[in-house]
Motif scaffolding. Structure first.
Motif, PDB file in Angstrom:
ATOM      1  N   ASN A 212       0.814  -1.213   0.000  1.00 41.93           N
ATOM      2  CA  ASN A 212       0.000   0.000   0.000  1.00 41.93           C
ATOM      3  C   ASN A 212       0.846   1.261   0.000  1.00 41.93           C
ATOM      4  O   ASN A 212       0.489   2.269  -0.625  1.00 41.93           O
ATOM      5  N   HIS A 213       1.971   1.233   0.706  1.00 43.33           N
ATOM      6  CA  HIS A 213       2.840   2.407   0.746  1.00 43.33           C
ATOM      7  C   HIS A 213       3.415   2.708  -0.639  1.00 43.33           C
ATOM      8  O   HIS A 213       3.565   3.859  -1.020  1.00 43.33           O
TER       9      HIS A 213
ATOM     10  N   ARG B  66       0.632   4.380  -2.738  1.00 40.50           N
ATOM     11  CA  ARG B  66       0.470   5.789  -2.384  1.00 40.50           C
ATOM     12  C   ARG B  66       1.605   6.635  -2.938  1.00 40.50           C
ATOM     13  O   ARG B  66       1.403   7.765  -3.383  1.00 40.50           O
TER      14      ARG B  66
ATOM     15  N   GLU C 199       1.041   7.111  -6.715  1.00 41.26           N
ATOM     16  CA  GLU C 199      -0.041   8.071  -6.967  1.00 41.26           C
ATOM     17  C   GLU C 199       0.427   9.492  -6.688  1.00 41.26           C
ATOM     18  O   GLU C 199       0.125  10.427  -7.433  1.00 41.26           O
ATOM     19  N   SER C 200       1.192   9.650  -5.600  1.00 43.66           N
ATOM     20  CA  SER C 200       1.667  10.970  -5.219  1.00 43.66           C
ATOM     21  C   SER C 200       2.612  11.562  -6.256  1.00 43.66           C
ATOM     22  O   SER C 200       2.515  12.742  -6.603  1.00 43.66           O
TER      23      SER C 200
ATOM     24  N   ASP D 196       2.355   9.685   5.126  1.00 43.95           N
ATOM     25  CA  ASP D 196       2.698  10.435   3.928  1.00 43.95           C
ATOM     26  C   ASP D 196       3.834   9.726   3.215  1.00 43.95           C
ATOM     27  O   ASP D 196       4.948   9.692   3.728  1.00 43.95           O
TER      28      ASP D 196
END
Length: 222
Positions: free
Chosen positions: A121-122, A125, A128-129, A210
């Motif tokens: 999952n990290h 993210r 996507e970021s 984040d």
């Protein structure tokens, strides 16, 4: 078998790894029913890729027209050449927190669609970021977590949403394994989990909210 002279429809990158080998064998079976689709396998070692294709051929599927491309996550130019050679790269080279970003970066830059089988999952993210805006601008699909650890869960949640009598607020999912039985059946004598999967789990437990502040993840190439 050799380097392609025309644009390939798809290439399986990391085709000689554990997951990649399974993907290549299954793809060979599927492609036997779709002879018009041009595809290939990619990785660091031509010899190992040839061995994977021989294994598939020994199981009764024709791999004589499958292209072989050489690419390495530590060689940005080779990744660019890989992504210029095909419309879609299926990335089976993990753990993705360590190796996945460079393949995505090359795919977006070269206008090549990207699919991976991560369950990190990290990593999702982070991608996507860093790449959502660029991928949208390039008209490129970047699809992560398209594999065993993710797709069955998504299918199950969708089924539950469609059949749940009421408001579905959240869903907990579980995956149960039986290490002793698996180790006996597979003949594994030195553990029951691949190191790459173990490394992915460690990165997952170390993740932060984040992804841009998660120093366990690789930074952008300069």
């Amino acid at each position: 078998m050799g380097a392609p002279h025309e644009l390939l429809d798809l290439v399986i990158f990391g085709g000689n790894g554990y997951t990649g080998r399974l993907a290549v064998h299954q793809m060979a079976v599927v492609m036997s029913q779709h002879p018009g689709v041009r595809w290939g396998v990619a990785g660091r070692s031509r010899g190992k890729l040839e061995a994977v294709l021989r294994e598939a051929k020994e199981k009764g599927v024709d791999t004589s027209d499958v292209a072989i491309l050489l690419a390495d996550v530590d060689d940005a130019d080779s990744l660019s050449r890989l992504c210029r050679s095909c419309r879609l790269v299926v990335n089976c080279c993990g753990p993705y927190a360590r190796y996945g970003e460079w393949v995505v970066a090359a795919a977006v830059a070269e206008g090549c669609h990207h699919v991976d089988v991560s369950a990190e999952n990290h990593f999702t993210r982070l991608i996507e970021s860093r790449y959502d805006a660029a991928a949208r601008k390039a008209g490129v699909f970047v699809i992560t977590s398209c594999g065993l650890s993710s797709v069955p869960v998504d299918v199950g949640v969708t089924y539950l949403e469609q059949n749940f009598q009421g408001t579905l607020s959240y869903v907990d999912s579980y995956l149960t394994t039986h290490p002793t039985a698996v180790s006996v059946l597979r003949g594994w004598r030195h553990g029951v989990i691949r190191y790459s999967s173990w490394e992915s789990m460690i990165h997952g437990m170390a993740q932060k909210k984040d992804p841009e502040e998660d120093h366990t993840l690789p930074q952008k190439r300069r």
